[in-house]
Write a protein that holds these residues in place. Sequence first.
Motif, PDB file in Angstrom:
ATOM      1  N   UNK A  35       0.844  -1.222  -0.072  1.00 55.93           N
ATOM      2  CA  UNK A  35      -0.105  -0.012   0.033  1.00 55.93           C
ATOM      3  C   UNK A  35       0.887   1.304  -0.080  1.00 55.93           C
ATOM      4  N   UNK A  36       0.343   2.529  -0.606  1.00 53.50           N
ATOM      5  CA  UNK A  36       0.983   3.629  -0.349  1.00 53.50           C
ATOM      6  C   UNK A  36       0.602   4.244   0.844  1.00 53.50           C
ATOM      7  N   UNK A  37       1.756   4.765   1.535  1.00 53.00           N
ATOM      8  CA  UNK A  37       1.774   5.278   2.992  1.00 53.00           C
ATOM      9  C   UNK A  37       2.747   6.645   3.034  1.00 53.00           C
ATOM     10  N   UNK A  38       2.427   7.531   3.947  1.00 53.90           N
ATOM     11  CA  UNK A  38       3.204   8.664   4.317  1.00 53.90           C
ATOM     12  C   UNK A  38       3.198   8.670   5.859  1.00 53.90           C
ATOM     13  N   UNK A  39       4.102   8.602   6.434  1.00 52.17           N
ATOM     14  CA  UNK A  39       4.142   8.776   7.975  1.00 52.17           C
ATOM     15  C   UNK A  39       3.304   7.350   8.510  1.00 52.17           C
ATOM     16  N   UNK A  40       3.269   6.460   8.009  1.00 48.83           N
ATOM     17  CA  UNK A  40       2.634   5.499   8.530  1.00 48.83           C
ATOM     18  C   UNK A  40       0.920   5.427   8.206  1.00 48.83           C
ATOM     19  N   UNK A  41       0.482   6.570   7.494  1.00 52.20           N
ATOM     20  CA  UNK A  41      -1.022   6.781   7.192  1.00 52.20           C
ATOM     21  C   UNK A  41      -1.173   6.348   5.635  1.00 52.20           C
ATOM     22  N   UNK A  42      -2.414   5.829   5.447  1.00 52.61           N
ATOM     23  CA  UNK A  42      -2.581   5.613   3.963  1.00 52.61           C
ATOM     24  C   UNK A  42      -2.438   6.866   3.159  1.00 52.61           C
ATOM     25  N   UNK A  43      -1.888   7.035   2.052  1.00 56.86           N
ATOM     26  CA  UNK A  43      -1.681   8.221   1.301  1.00 56.86           C
ATOM     27  C   UNK A  43      -3.022   8.008   0.020  1.00 56.86           C
ATOM     28  N   UNK A  44      -3.905   9.160   0.520  1.00 57.15           N
ATOM     29  CA  UNK A  44      -4.855   9.495  -0.688  1.00 57.15           C
ATOM     30  C   UNK A  44      -4.452   9.847  -1.848  1.00 57.15           C
ATOM     31  N   UNK A  45      -4.942   9.327  -2.915  1.00 59.13           N
ATOM     32  CA  UNK A  45      -4.613   9.990  -4.454  1.00 59.13           C
ATOM     33  C   UNK A  45      -3.537   9.337  -5.026  1.00 59.13           C
ATOM     34  N   UNK A  46      -2.682   8.260  -4.264  1.00 58.54           N
ATOM     35  CA  UNK A  46      -1.723   7.489  -4.719  1.00 58.54           C
ATOM     36  C   UNK A  46      -2.155   5.849  -5.034  1.00 58.54           C
ATOM     37  N   UNK A  47      -1.653   5.272  -6.118  1.00 59.86           N
ATOM     38  CA  UNK A  47      -2.133   3.944  -6.508  1.00 59.86           C
ATOM     39  C   UNK A  47      -0.578   3.110  -6.531  1.00 59.86           C
ATOM     40  N   UNK A  87       7.277 -12.163  -9.964  1.00 64.69           N
ATOM     41  CA  UNK A  87       7.556 -10.929  -9.186  1.00 64.69           C
ATOM     42  C   UNK A  87       7.422  -9.861  -9.963  1.00 64.69           C
ATOM     43  N   UNK A  88       8.256  -8.751  -9.898  1.00 64.26           N
ATOM     44  CA  UNK A  88       8.249  -7.621 -10.666  1.00 64.26           C
ATOM     45  C   UNK A  88       8.630  -6.646  -9.842  1.00 64.26           C
ATOM     46  N   UNK A  89       8.709  -5.141 -10.391  1.00 59.38           N
ATOM     47  CA  UNK A  89       8.974  -4.081  -9.776  1.00 59.38           C
ATOM     48  C   UNK A  89       7.732  -3.397  -9.262  1.00 59.38           C
ATOM     49  N   UNK A  90       7.636  -2.907  -8.280  1.00 61.09           N
ATOM     50  CA  UNK A  90       6.463  -2.217  -7.887  1.00 61.09           C
ATOM     51  C   UNK A  90       6.754  -0.695  -7.113  1.00 61.09           C
ATOM     52  N   UNK A  91       5.731   0.098  -7.188  1.00 57.94           N
ATOM     53  CA  UNK A  91       5.983   1.666  -6.773  1.00 57.94           C
ATOM     54  C   UNK A  91       4.334   2.328  -6.630  1.00 57.94           C
ATOM     55  N   UNK A  92       4.650   3.374  -5.817  1.00 51.02           N
ATOM     56  CA  UNK A  92       3.278   4.242  -5.679  1.00 51.02           C
ATOM     57  C   UNK A  92       3.531   5.387  -6.854  1.00 51.02           C
ATOM     58  N   UNK A  93       2.250   5.824  -7.465  1.00 52.62           N
ATOM     59  CA  UNK A  93       2.283   6.863  -8.202  1.00 52.62           C
ATOM     60  C   UNK A  93       0.804   7.553  -8.060  1.00 52.62           C
ATOM     61  N   UNK A  94       0.933   8.940  -8.525  1.00 53.28           N
ATOM     62  CA  UNK A  94      -0.350   9.877  -8.552  1.00 53.28           C
ATOM     63  C   UNK A  94      -0.664   9.903 -10.196  1.00 53.28           C
ATOM     64  N   UNK A  95      -1.821  10.336 -10.210  1.00 49.77           N
ATOM     65  CA  UNK A  95      -2.455  10.800 -11.528  1.00 49.77           C
ATOM     66  C   UNK A  95      -1.637  11.698 -12.326  1.00 49.77           C
ATOM     67  N   UNK A  96      -1.016  12.690 -11.659  1.00 49.97           N
ATOM     68  CA  UNK A  96      -0.063  13.809 -12.321  1.00 49.97           C
ATOM     69  C   UNK A  96       1.651  13.197 -12.418  1.00 49.97           C
ATOM     70  N   UNK A  97       1.592  11.783 -12.121  1.00 47.45           N
ATOM     71  CA  UNK A  97       2.954  10.995 -12.670  1.00 47.45           C
ATOM     72  C   UNK A  97       4.075  11.298 -11.503  1.00 47.45           C
ATOM     73  N   UNK A  98       3.517  11.977 -10.395  1.00 48.55           N
ATOM     74  CA  UNK A  98       4.680  11.845  -9.325  1.00 48.55           C
ATOM     75  C   UNK A  98       4.751  10.325  -8.604  1.00 48.55           C
ATOM     76  N   UNK A  99       6.077   9.977  -8.394  1.00 48.41           N
ATOM     77  CA  UNK A  99       6.059   8.619  -8.163  1.00 48.41           C
ATOM     78  C   UNK A  99       7.359   8.365  -6.754  1.00 48.41           C
ATOM     79  N   UNK A 100       7.039   6.993  -6.351  1.00 48.39           N
ATOM     80  CA  UNK A 100       8.004   6.753  -5.023  1.00 48.39           C
ATOM     81  C   UNK A 100       9.033   5.923  -5.591  1.00 48.39           C
ATOM     82  N   UNK A 101       9.783   5.437  -4.758  1.00 46.12           N
ATOM     83  CA  UNK A 101      10.932   4.607  -5.021  1.00 46.12           C
ATOM     84  C   UNK A 101      10.312   3.175  -5.551  1.00 46.12           C
ATOM     85  N   UNK A 102      11.072   2.534  -6.447  1.00 42.24           N
ATOM     86  CA  UNK A 102      10.786   1.348  -6.726  1.00 42.24           C
ATOM     87  C   UNK A 102      11.176   0.159  -5.742  1.00 42.24           C
ATOM     88  N   UNK A 103      10.793  -0.945  -5.696  1.00 39.09           N
ATOM     89  CA  UNK A 103      10.874  -2.085  -4.892  1.00 39.09           C
ATOM     90  C   UNK A 103      10.687  -3.215  -5.796  1.00 39.09           C
TER      91      UNK A 103
END
Length: 279
Positions: free
Chosen positions: A47-59, A89-105
Amino acid sequence: MKSSCVGLLLGVSVLLLSGLSAASPVSLDISPNLQQFFTGDSSVSLRCAGDGQTADGWTVKRTRGGATEDCGETGPDPSCVLDFSVPLGGVFWCETSSGQRSDNVSITVLDKGLILEIPALPVKAGCDVTLRCRLRSGDITAAFFFVDKHRLGSGPELVLRQVRQSDEGSYWCSTDRFGKSPHSFLSVEDPPLPHTITASPPLGSDPAGSPPSSSTPPLHSCISVLHLLCHLLVICPYCVCSVLLVLMCCSRNSGNQPAVSMETRQPAELDDVTTEQDF
C-alpha cells in the motif's frame, strides 16, 4: 489591523505546513517486509503510505510482461495483495495521476532453490539488519553471505550492526548443496553512523575456539534523527512567529487610547471684566 495580522499568520502557517509535507514523502509499504519469496508463501500486502498513514490519491503500480499496470483495487484505500500462486514477481511503486512516483521495490518469487531474507524497505541508519538463507521447505540453512563480489561471512545468519549508507549494495547467499539465491539491493536511509559487521562462526568451525566479539550491542531504538530535526525546525519557527504576531497585535491595539473630552471654561478674570462692563 486584526485582519492583517490574521492574514500574515495564515500565510506563515501555509508555508511551514508545506515544508512539513515535503519532509514526509509517500513510500510503498510492504508487509511482510521482504524482497524474496517462494510460491505458496503467505500473501504480501502493498500500500502507499506517508508517515504510517494511507496516502490518498496514490496508486500501487507494477510491471508485468514489460507493461505497466495498476496493482490491486483503486479507491480511498488502494492496496495490492500478492498471493504467490505462480513464480511471478516484478517491480512495484506508488504513483499519482500527475505522474509523481515513489522509489521502486523489486520482489522476486521462486518455485525452488534458495532465497535470501532481506528487507524490502529502506533501513534506518543505525539499526541492525539480520540476513538469512531459507530453503523451499522453510528451514534456515547455513550459507556464505556476499555483498556485490565481497564475501562477508558464513553461518545460519549474518547480522549487520548499525548499518550506514556504505552498507548499501546487492546482497546474496550461497551454499555448496543448494546453490545460490537471487541478488537483492539493501537501501539505507539518513546520515551514516559508526557500525560493525558480525557473522555467525564459519561452517565447520568451533564456536568455543573463536575470539570474543568486540561488536557493539544493537540499538534498541532506531529513530530517524534527521526526520526529528526536520519536524523541530518547522514547528519551532511556527510557534515563535505566532507569539510575535499576537504580541504585535496586542501592543498596537493598546496604543489606540480613547479621546478625552475636556470642558472649556472661561477664566475668572474674564468673568469679572464682563460683569463690570455690563454695569
